[in-house]
Structure formats: structure tokens, C-alpha cells
Design a protein around this motif. Sequence first.
Motif, PDB file in Angstrom:
ATOM      1  N   GLN A  11       0.822  -1.206   0.000  1.00  0.00           N
ATOM      2  CA  GLN A  11       0.000   0.000   0.000  1.00  0.00           C
ATOM      3  C   GLN A  11       0.858   1.260   0.000  1.00  0.00           C
ATOM      4  O   GLN A  11       0.519   2.252  -0.663  1.00  0.00           O
TER       5      GLN A  11
ATOM      6  N   VAL B 125       1.957   1.831  -3.486  1.00  0.00           N
ATOM      7  CA  VAL B 125       0.836   2.304  -4.301  1.00  0.00           C
ATOM      8  C   VAL B 125       0.547   3.775  -4.018  1.00  0.00           C
ATOM      9  O   VAL B 125       0.235   4.556  -4.929  1.00  0.00           O
TER      10      VAL B 125
ATOM     11  N   HIS C 113       3.100   5.557  -6.083  1.00  0.00           N
ATOM     12  CA  HIS C 113       2.963   5.378  -7.531  1.00  0.00           C
ATOM     13  C   HIS C 113       1.769   6.152  -8.075  1.00  0.00           C
ATOM     14  O   HIS C 113       1.826   6.666  -9.204  1.00  0.00           O
TER      15      HIS C 113
ATOM     16  N   THR D 194      -9.057  -1.753  -1.639  1.00  0.00           N
ATOM     17  CA  THR D 194      -8.269  -2.046  -2.832  1.00  0.00           C
ATOM     18  C   THR D 194      -7.693  -3.449  -2.718  1.00  0.00           C
ATOM     19  O   THR D 194      -7.121  -3.816  -1.684  1.00  0.00           O
TER      20      THR D 194
ATOM     21  N   PHE E 277      -5.113  -6.419  -4.362  1.00  0.00           N
ATOM     22  CA  PHE E 277      -3.884  -6.533  -5.139  1.00  0.00           C
ATOM     23  C   PHE E 277      -3.831  -7.904  -5.812  1.00  0.00           C
ATOM     24  O   PHE E 277      -3.793  -8.937  -5.135  1.00  0.00           O
TER      25      PHE E 277
ATOM     26  N   VAL F 242      -5.657  -3.298  -8.108  1.00  0.00           N
ATOM     27  CA  VAL F 242      -4.330  -2.946  -8.625  1.00  0.00           C
ATOM     28  C   VAL F 242      -3.634  -4.245  -9.005  1.00  0.00           C
ATOM     29  O   VAL F 242      -3.475  -5.138  -8.167  1.00  0.00           O
TER      30      VAL F 242
ATOM     31  N   ASN G  63      -4.585   3.617 -16.228  1.00  0.00           N
ATOM     32  CA  ASN G  63      -4.593   4.101 -14.843  1.00  0.00           C
ATOM     33  C   ASN G  63      -5.291   5.450 -14.704  1.00  0.00           C
ATOM     34  O   ASN G  63      -4.882   6.306 -13.899  1.00  0.00           O
TER      35      ASN G  63
END
Length: 743
Positions: free
Chosen positions: A356, A359, A362, A374, A376, A414, A518
Motif C-alpha cells: 500500500q 501504491v 505510484h 483495494t 492486489f 491494482v 490508470n
Amino acid sequence: MTVTTLPVSGNMRSVPASSRTSTVPSEGSTGSTVSRFQLLSVGTSRRCEMPLSRSLSMTSLSGLLPSWEEDELPVEDLLLFEVAWEVTNKVGGIYTVIQTKAKITVDEWGENYFMMGPYFDHNFKTQVEGCEPPYPAIRKAMDALINNGCQVHFGRWLIEGSPYVILFDVGSAAWNLDRWKGDLWHTCNIGLPFEDREANDALILGSLIAWFFKELTDELGDTPNVIAQFHEWQAGPGLILARSRKIPMATIFTTHATLLGRYLCAGNADFYNNLGKFDVDKEAGERQIYHRYCLERAAVHCAHVFTTVSQITAVEAHQMLHRKPDVVTPNGLNVKKFSAMHEFQNLHATSKARIQEFVRGHFYGHLDFNLEKTLFFFIAGRYEFSNKGADIFLESLSRLNYLLRVHRNDVTVVVFFIMPAKTNNFNVESLKGQAVRKQLWDTAHSVKEKFGKNLYEALLKGEIPDMNSILDRDDFTIMKRAIYATQRHSLPPVTTHNMLDDATDPILSNVRRIGLFNSRNDRVKIIFHPEFLSSTSPLLPMDYEDFVRGCNLGVFPSYYEPWGYTPGECTVMGIPSVTTNLSGFGCFMEEHVSDPAAYGIYIVDRRFRSADDSCNQLTQFMFSFCQQSRRQRIIQRNRTERLSELLDWRYLGRFYINARHLTLSRAFPDKFKMDPMAPLKSDGFRYPRPYSVPPSPSASVHSTPHHSDAEDDDDEPYDEDEEAERDRLNIKSPFVLGAVPGN
């Protein structure tokens, strides 16, 4: 061979009808009754039953498998050798097989077990402790080679189990190459081209090994008997030469994937749909590997026993190499290495928090999704775009994104692609994102310290502080500047590195095709990390094991996967995964688990469905997973982790034991005999469908895809200990090897 034609979309390949049921008997298949495979030891009056029919009860929590009910092989009168190019030499997946299997083999055979492979100076100095052989006969056999100018090294491989290794220096014996090529030609009419160094090195190693076995068996006489197992075509010349010279030893040849199968699938051939139609000699010749193919095929037919690692590879081997494998020997793992006792749920939370953090950096400036909601997903392995199923995975992600948006689902996915590709450095934007995240953290931490100090001072004075006076204008200025620094005018990058062939890269090309860039509206985000993970990385500082633990779902929809360690590693770490019925792992789980999806093993049908149908099935698996509540995911991880001992070498080693018994009965029929009236037997089991809460909403669909924490309270009660006990005690009736599971 009759081929069933299925609707084909894209480059999806349908499967021959003959491969719908297994053509190769294998332990671990499901069915009705079998009888016992027994060993008759000549010179004694008692019958020694083969230790293949253990009453198996998987002990999920204790970590202990039951002991054998029959007598073991007389290992004190036998020597076991295992030959592979990967002994102390990490070049491929076979290294994982022999390295993780070493401990259980040493536990069974003690000092009568030896590994053999090529000598590399660096590997020997860093991985092997040199010592003297435990038996004079081995020392004399080594000296016979050394006195003729060929270097041989002996020691203990410093891995778990510390097995003995005998390593042959290929370079020191290269002066014999031309003579040994002549021997190979006169023996089996196989010629090796000068420019194929790998094949030439394999011949040198094989000639040295055959020479060693000749010296050893001459020295030993009738006792102890020798068993040698050879892995893959690189070890094949040793087996061929040993058999052609009538050396008294029992031999096993194991293929982990056929040589020609690898080449055909690498070229996107419609492999399974045309399995019986290939002109194998022509195909091997066109790919300039005919001599290698001949070595592999000769080794297969020379061996007393032929094994392979999965049912799907057994079908392939029968067509490519024209011999049915005698035993299927699935690949296992040293579960203790991966298991984290009962703390694996905590480890998942810890590793997820680290992902996390990455992320947050990013997606800075676009972090308008809730990280607590979220999930993964990831795919990892060699960059074989079609074989590893990255093609249908990307298409399915596009469809998943559509479903999540249409249903206004608040879950964000993600997806990480961990596949090494050619790069020249990290992406500047990715590095900047982590720097911005760190700067924000430092700013928040300094403001927090000042806020806490002022609050503390005010409370000491017995005052309720004015919140506006605790932080001054400069503090607000600093925070505003930090917020402005997170503004971004471009989308978060899809890849973390600068790709050398960005325009033609298969993953990036398909990302452009499906339009997953994205953006804020996308519920599916993609991160392509074209490099293996490392804890020393400045970008995502995590080892692969920690990363897997932190993910929610591993997705491996492979088209060509003889076994598949990646979903197996997910399983032993309690992480659900997606596999296919064209992978060895997927076939194995279908045979051993009544309802794989309930235990977090989702198996996509790529054998009997078109590409479009397979994509839809994969999409539905992922969408259903996204609909699970947090509690359902925890329950499912518990169930997934419970399957770990199913992949433990302590259980899967029994298939290798089967092969050793069989080769002894064929190589030394006067000494070890099989009861002709009793076919092979192995008692088996299938995990039942769990009794308690269904892990997927598909079993109890809500009126809306939205789930709240309040809904969890209405679920059926779940008792982890009670369910584990039911699984532990579940022993089904024996099943027939190779039969098709019943409904």
C-alpha cells in the motif's frame, strides 16, 4: 486421433478429445478401487508390501503426516543417485525441484543418496563443503576417472538435508569429446553438431557419469544395487550410454516438459489441438534441435521407468516421445520453508501495508480510491506472454474493469505484472512518486511532532488548548506546499522502468489496445514491474515471498505449464490463486480437491472452451472475488493455507518411491519382483467441499454487488478449528489411478 473442434477466438487453442481423460496411470487420480502393489524379496519367505498405500489423513494443523503402514525399500542394500544439470547450479525450475526434495530423500536414504551434476568452480566454493566419500567403492570409481585426467569433486551440498554431491568437471574432460561423439554415433546413430555447446557438454557429462557407474558397479558386485534417476535431456546421454554398455543398474528418466513441446508452444503453435498431428521429426528438424530431441527420446526409451511431473505433461510426452510415462511424480515444496505457522494472516497484513505504501507513491495525485477497499492481484514468472496466459489475463482485466464500473463497485483492483524484460533503468516518474510520498510522510511526521508537543504542554498546564493556536501559519504553509507537490498533470505510469522495446512489448501493446492507462475512472489499475523483486530495490523493496504474502490473489492462466510453482507457492502462503486445467498444478488440484474454488484455487477451463469463454470465466472468477467481504477473504485464506501439506514433499515424495520400486522390479527381476496379480495401488483422498460459509458470493448471491461490514454479521457461523478437524479426518475410499473424478 479425433480432435474435438471448439469455437476458437484469437490464438486460443482447443484440445484433442483423447486428452480429456488421462492416458497415463498416475497416483493421485480419482476413482473406485485398486489392489496393492507388492515387492517380493527373493531369498526371504516374507512378502514386503510396497509402501504406497499409506492410509493418508492430511493433518492441517499439526503439520505431521502419518507414517507408512508397509515396509520401506531395503535402502541399506541400495545406492540412489540423482543426475541433473541443475545440481548446485541454478539455471531453471528443476533446481527448485531437486533442492527442495533433498531433505525428505536424505531422511529416507541417509548416506546412500548422492546427487550428480556438472562442476562449476564458483558454485562449488560457495555452496559445497568438500569431504571424502562414505564408501571406498565410490572413492575408487572417482580415482579411476581422476587418474585418466578427468576431474571429479565430492562434498556436501549446503542446503537443507546436506546431501552428498558428485560433480564432474566437463572442461577437464573436453579433450575426449570427439571420441565420445563417435561412441554415441556407433551406439545409437545420434550425431551432435560442433556448434551446439550445450549438447556437447551434456555428452561429456553423460560419458563421465556412465564411466563412473561402470567403475562403481564393477567394484560393488551384486550388492548394493544401484538406482539412478536422470532429469531432462541434458542428463540423457549418461542413461543411454549406461544402458548400451549393459551396466547393472536400475534407471529412471524424468522429463519436466518435453523439449519439442517447449519450442512449439514458444512459437504460439496450436499445440493441444494438434497434439496427435505433429510430425515430430520434421518439427524438431525445422527448429534445429533434432539431435537434442533424439537424445531425449532415446533416454526415454532406454530407461526402465519413465516419469513426468503432471497428467497434462504425460499426455504430451506420449505424443511427442512415443512412450506413456509409467508414473507421474508431481513437484512439491518444502512447506516448512514457506509456512508461518498460525501467523500467516498477520504476515499478510504486514506485507499488504508495505505494498500500500508503494501504491500511495505510484498513484500520487490520483489517489482518489480507498486503499482499504483495494485488492492486489499479480502475475509473475518468465516473460512468455502467451504461454503464461498474460494475453487472456489482460483481456479479462478489461472486462473486469467494465463490470466494476457498470455495477458502481467501490472496490479498486491494482494488478502487478512481475515479468523480467529488457530495460535500461527505473522510470523517472515512478521514482519521483516514491520521493513525493516520502516527503509527504516527513512533513506529516514533523507537524505531528509539533502538534503533539504543544498539546502536551497545554494539558500539563491544565488547559484545553485552542486548536487554532497549536499550529501556526508556517505549519499550514508547509502542509499546503506538500499538497501542491502532489499535483500531477499526467497519468500514473503503467510501467515502473524504461522499456527498451516499448513500442513492440506484448504487455504494453495490449494495455494500449484495451485502454487501461490508470485513469481516475478505471477501477482496474495496472503496474508492470519488468524486473524480479528484491528487498534492495529503491522502488519496491520487497522480496518475492513477502510480496506474494501481501497480495490478495495470484493469477496464472497459463496455456503451457507442465507444473507451475507460482500458484503452489501462493497456496502454501495462504494466498488464493487462479490456474488452468492445462497446468500440472491445476490438474493436480482438480484430482485432490472436491471443490477447488472453495479453497481459493480457481481453475480456468482452457482445454474445452474457446478463448472468449475462458476470458469470461476468468473475468467471473475475479469479479466474484471482488464481491467478497473482508471476512470471506480471511476465511478463504485459512482454507487455502490448509491445502499446503498437500504440496509437501513428505506426501508427494511417495510418487518417487513408487518409481524406484518399479525400476528395481524391472532392472533386477530375480531380486525384486512385482506380484503379477496385483496392479499398482495408492490409497488416496479428496478434500471435501467446506461445510461452512461459502467463500464466494456466487453461492449466495446478494441482490446487489455491494457488500457492507454489517452483512458479515448475518453470515452462517464459522468455526476454523471445527472445519480444520473435518478436513483432517476426511479420508475417502481408495481410487483408481488415472480415472476421471466423479461429480
